[in-house]
Design an enzyme around this catalytic site. Structure first.
Site, PDB file in Angstrom:
ATOM      1  N   GLU A 136       0.772  -1.319   0.037  1.00 13.19           N
ATOM      2  CA  GLU A 136      -0.004   0.004  -0.001  1.00 13.19           C
ATOM      3  C   GLU A 136       0.873   1.320   0.130  1.00 13.19           C
ATOM      4  OE1 GLU A 136      -3.170   1.039  -0.301  1.00 13.19           O
ATOM      5  OE2 GLU A 136      -3.929  -1.137  -0.693  1.00 13.19           O
ATOM      6  N   GLY A 137       1.982   1.166  -0.725  1.00 18.32           N
ATOM      7  CA  GLY A 137       2.962   2.463  -0.893  1.00 18.32           C
ATOM      8  C   GLY A 137       4.018   2.146   0.012  1.00 18.32           C
TER       9      GLY A 137
END
Lengths: 605, 605
Positions: free
Chosen positions: A442-443
């Protein structure tokens, strides 16, 4: 028996003493709710998490999903757990009553879900991924798409995934190569390969709805040419019944260090040229849709990291109270009894550090969840926009700070258990392995730091940052009414002042075109900004603890509450006087635009 | 092909530019050696490590030892690797020629062994444990014991273990319960249970010699009542042939998070009352014997942590050079090629941090190994004693600093590989899991901190500390001749001055009887002391790099050397300006005798 998932007393403190969940029931959307309904939902979550999620957490790790005849096979305990979760309505906790939801605030939904994340990170992921995919369709899909794909997801019959990453395009989504060709019937033919797709195959639902990023033939280059598609595992007929398999194949499973119970898949779309996908919303707008849902997903990841930290903290605390070993430095009589290791100063340090990290991040995660409610239910559009801006600003911290520091908490939990903590006979090593995923997905941490410094602090003329500064100043103002908190407040004020100045200076560099230099030390900036935010949340908790203590009379039946508040004050002291002032060195490096890392050359390694 | 175990150029720099290994050949013991013989030994080590140790490192992890019919079964690749190690003479690298050794300096032995530790932590452990046990018998055993047990160990036929820990006595050896009853024949009957005994069973040798701590019937309480025993797995007849099994049973294997290839055993001694042991040295002196061998063991553990860090650093460096992803912040044209991730400032930071941690700790480990040579071969007893004191002082740092910071390096290596780093398809996650053991075994981090502040800095009137301070001051003095190093030298001088003052103040507290308070923050002290020591070693490396650069002419064939020295200077800059100054906050807490953790109460958690 001691609690294993989270401290109920602490959750009640957060909901009713810090975040004022009661005030939410004054809003129309939540008018049917009360502390009783909130607590009932939480009790149900805890019960299912303890009875059906926690017991197979280790087995999930020891018997990771297997690739058999083109499909992923899970241990049998996962499905009944997920089914109970669905049956109790947690998948739709925030949806409206009319569609079968509980119409709970996001704050309560996150509080409930935290129990599942603590009990079993892997099994709870299937639900979280489905919620994310469903929310995307709800926000951006057509009515027909909602009817065909969202409704069965709400009913728990279809699960979902987010299919972004490709072998050569992880952080750089701009470079994805998956193609979508328009077909005569208005649908698209998808062709490409995706990797690391969590929940990309499993036997938990009738169908799996992949939310796939791909490029149309006329796509402009880069992120502005990415579109979003619904790609079901099985076709869905007009009457809602399942058709044949779509041309999506499970190419293989990844074998991870931790979080093993969640399938991480390689998916091939359109190997036979027959993979049907449906465009969501407008062409080329896919990444912006994804980003609009990112806040929720990143709060979820952050809370997942918190809850792994929380589980390890509670386990090591219980162990430290039970385990006798050694004597205090001044009591070396070898014939005396050994003391419980919680008596040793260094073990206390490791427990207090865990408490400060875990409860600080838990507060922030729930604060963000409540802010999400504000974005949906505050009275005016202006207020909602303002809440959204603040949430946008905080999201990189909500995601990254627990990923780093609650992993550190897990490292300390292992250390407290010593040799035992290093064995698979105890749960703490698994928490540590599971949690190591969180700074990556997620990043990544690096992406979060660029998002924060390169985008979030300057958006809308720095409006969100100004809002945050005001909130922190207001908190310090209220803290100044407590003489006892002055040693805690001052380090935060100093950090705020210096970080504000550094921020202006760095933004000046960026505006002057010194982009590579200005962003070079964004990791330091993320660390300091995170400590500012967590320091603020701890000062807020300290205020509430002082207020709580003031409410107590001296009776013996208040002993547990008094201890609870004292613990809050001590953890706040730890964070604000042991951790926050340490950030000044990083600030000095930022102020100096130190180029030590930037100037390092490939050939010098 | 890029190097995978360690940088040969860096090892040569350490041996011949920093630590002056050549000077050792002037000493009588090493007079037959030369750079050629040293390099030949290193080449042999690298070759065996690459060909026989590295290839089964992952398999060791995936197929951990199994408990079958009361014995531990290993994968078949371990024995040929260990046999080649023995055959090449590395087990006895430092022993005299007459007993079949190579009579190498400890510095060279550690440098050779580092290759095996980098290639395969688990398989190399069997050798390290045997060396430790053999050294104990050599130093303290009787001639008969040496004949019967040491000689077969030197020949590689018997392996060894160190059997200290019991279920209720890990860090607190004072509380061990294993008993030794005198028998009529002068031997002893041992009875007790030991856990976490590494190498406690395996099929790699004819016999296993356990070095067991136990208590005699007349033992005084505590550590002064611990005796050391030889307890063989098989009896050894007078003619050296093997007899029946001794009454030592493998009760089970522990299943660890990492380092899985090394058996971690539970051993039952004397379940049938027939476990024969032989007293080593004098009664009740066992722990002091163990401690006299501890320096070597702890250097070995520290170097093991370094080498896991080194392996991860080199792997992630190679990956960062190969992997294209994204573009620089100022080059967002999506049609341009992606850059190798080593171009990204934050990836450089993660690589430079790893380099600073790994090469700083590598230098310290080799420095300590050379100091060990000084304790054996300096000309006068006074000089040897002085070297021993300094080594005693540095040992907690040599052991603990790499255990903490090279683990951190492994965390960064995973991060550089992103999602791939989290899968078991790449080696970095295993390094991280393997390395997590090091802050626990051979004295936990907390124990090291108490050893440093509670014993080492004050021993012999602080003689060792004074020696260290002089060495650092001398280094700073030499560095001051290089204008270019002034920004690196000053932070070290400031840290030295302030830490010296804090040390005096804390020792004053301890002498005044404030023992619990004085030691409460020993973890902070360990951290700062460690950074002082590593900072000193980096300044020393920077001086040698400047000297190296000065020797080079401007020719193109010097490009690689110039890059190498520039890299050293940049890593020194990173450590001395990014890491060392950050210690001032911890110093402030130590100065203030901050009692935040000490004052935390059990009930407040």
């Amino acid at each position: 028996m001691s609690e294993t998932l989270l401290s109920s007393r602490n959750l009640a403190f957060e909901l009713y003493e810090v975040l004022d969940a009661g005030a939410l029931t004054q809003r129309e959307r939540f008018a049917d709710h009360s502390r009783e309904t909130f607590d009932a939902a939480i009790d149900t979550a805890r019960s299912i998490a303890e009875k059906l999620f926690a017991p197979h957490n280790r087995k999930n790790d020891e018997h990771e999903p297997e690739f058999v005849d083109g499909a992923a096979v899970l241990i049998p305990e996962v499905k009944p757990a997920v089914d109970a979760f669905l049956e109790a309505g947690f998948l739709n906790a925030t949806r409206e009553f009319e569609v079968g939801g509980m119409q709970l605030p996001n704050l309560l939904s996150q509080a409930c879900f935290a129990h599942f994340q603590s009990a079993n990170a892997a099994t709870s992921s299937y639900a979280m991924l489905t919620m994310g995919a469903a929310n995307l369709i709800e926000a951006f899909g057509s009515e027909a798409q909602k009817q065909r794909f969202l409704q069965p997801m709400i009913e728990g019959r279809f699960f979902g995934t987010m299919a972004l990453t490709e072998p050569h395009a992880g952080s750089s989504l701009s470079d994805i190569r998956t193609k979508a060709e328009p077909a005569a019937d208005g649908s698209y033919r998808i062709r490409g390969n995706k990797i690391f797709i969590s929940g990309g195959d499993h036997p938990l639902s009738e169908n799996i709805v992949h939310m796939v990023l791909a490029k149309l033939p006329d796509a402009p280059p880069g992120v502005k040419g990415i579109s979003l598609f619904i790609v079901p595992k099985y076709h869905v007929n007009d009457d809602g019944s399942l058709g044949a398999r779509n041309d999506v194949a499970l190419a293989g499973l990844f074998h991870k260090m931790g979080w093993r119970g969640t399938t991480s898949t390689a998916l091939n779309f359109g190997d036979n040229g027959e993979c049907v996908g449906y465009l969501v919303g407008k062409p080329h707008a896919g990444l912006s849709y994804m980003f609009q849902m990112m806040n929720e997903a990143r709060i979820g990841v952050g809370m997942g990291a918190v809850m792994l930290g929380y589980a390890g903290y509670l386990y090591s605390l219980d162990y430290a109270r039970q385990r006798p070993q050694g004597r205090l430095p001044d009591g070396k009589d070898p014939t005396s009894s050994q003391v419980a290791i919680i008596e040793h100063a260094d073990v206390r340090r490791m427990l207090l550090t865990q408490k400060a990290y875990v409860e600080g991040a838990f507060d922030l995660g729930l604060y963000a969840a409540r802010l999400f409610d504000d974005t949906q239910t505050l009275a005016t559009a202006e207020e909602r926009q303002s809440a959204l801006e603040l949430l946008d600003l905080l999201t990189p911290i909500v995601k990254s700070w627990p990923s780093e520091f609650c992993l550190k908490a897990n490292e300390l939990a292992i250390q407290i258990l010593g040799g035992h903590g290093y064995t698979r006979d105890y749960p703490v090593e698994q928490y540590y392995r599971d949690n190591r995923l969180n700074p990556i997905h997620e990043g990544t941490h690096g992406i979060q730091s660029l998002d924060l410094l390169g985008r979030k602090v300057s958006m809308n003329g720095g409006a969100a940052l100004k809002q945050l500064v005001r909130l922190i100043q207001d908190c310090c103002q209220r803290a100044s009414q407590f003489e006892s908190l002055s040693a805690l407040r001052q380090p935060l004020e100093q950090l705020l002042a210096r970080l504000s100045a550094v921020t202006l200076a760095l933004l000046g560099d960026l505006m002057a075109g010194k982009v590579n230099q200005g962003l070079a030390n964004s990791a330091l900036y993320l660390k300091v900004f995170g400590h500012l935010v967590i320091g603020w949340r701890w000062l807020e908790q300290a205020i509430r603890a002082e207020q709580g203590l003031a409410r107590l009379d001296g009776g013996a039946d208040n002993a547990a509450d008094r201890d609870f508040y004292q613990g809050k004050l001590q953890a706040a002291r730890y964070f604000l006087t042991w951790e926050v002032p340490a950030c000044h060195h990083e600030l000095a490096l930022l102020e100096a635009r130190d180029d030590c890392c930037l100037a390092m050359q490939d050939g010098w390694f």
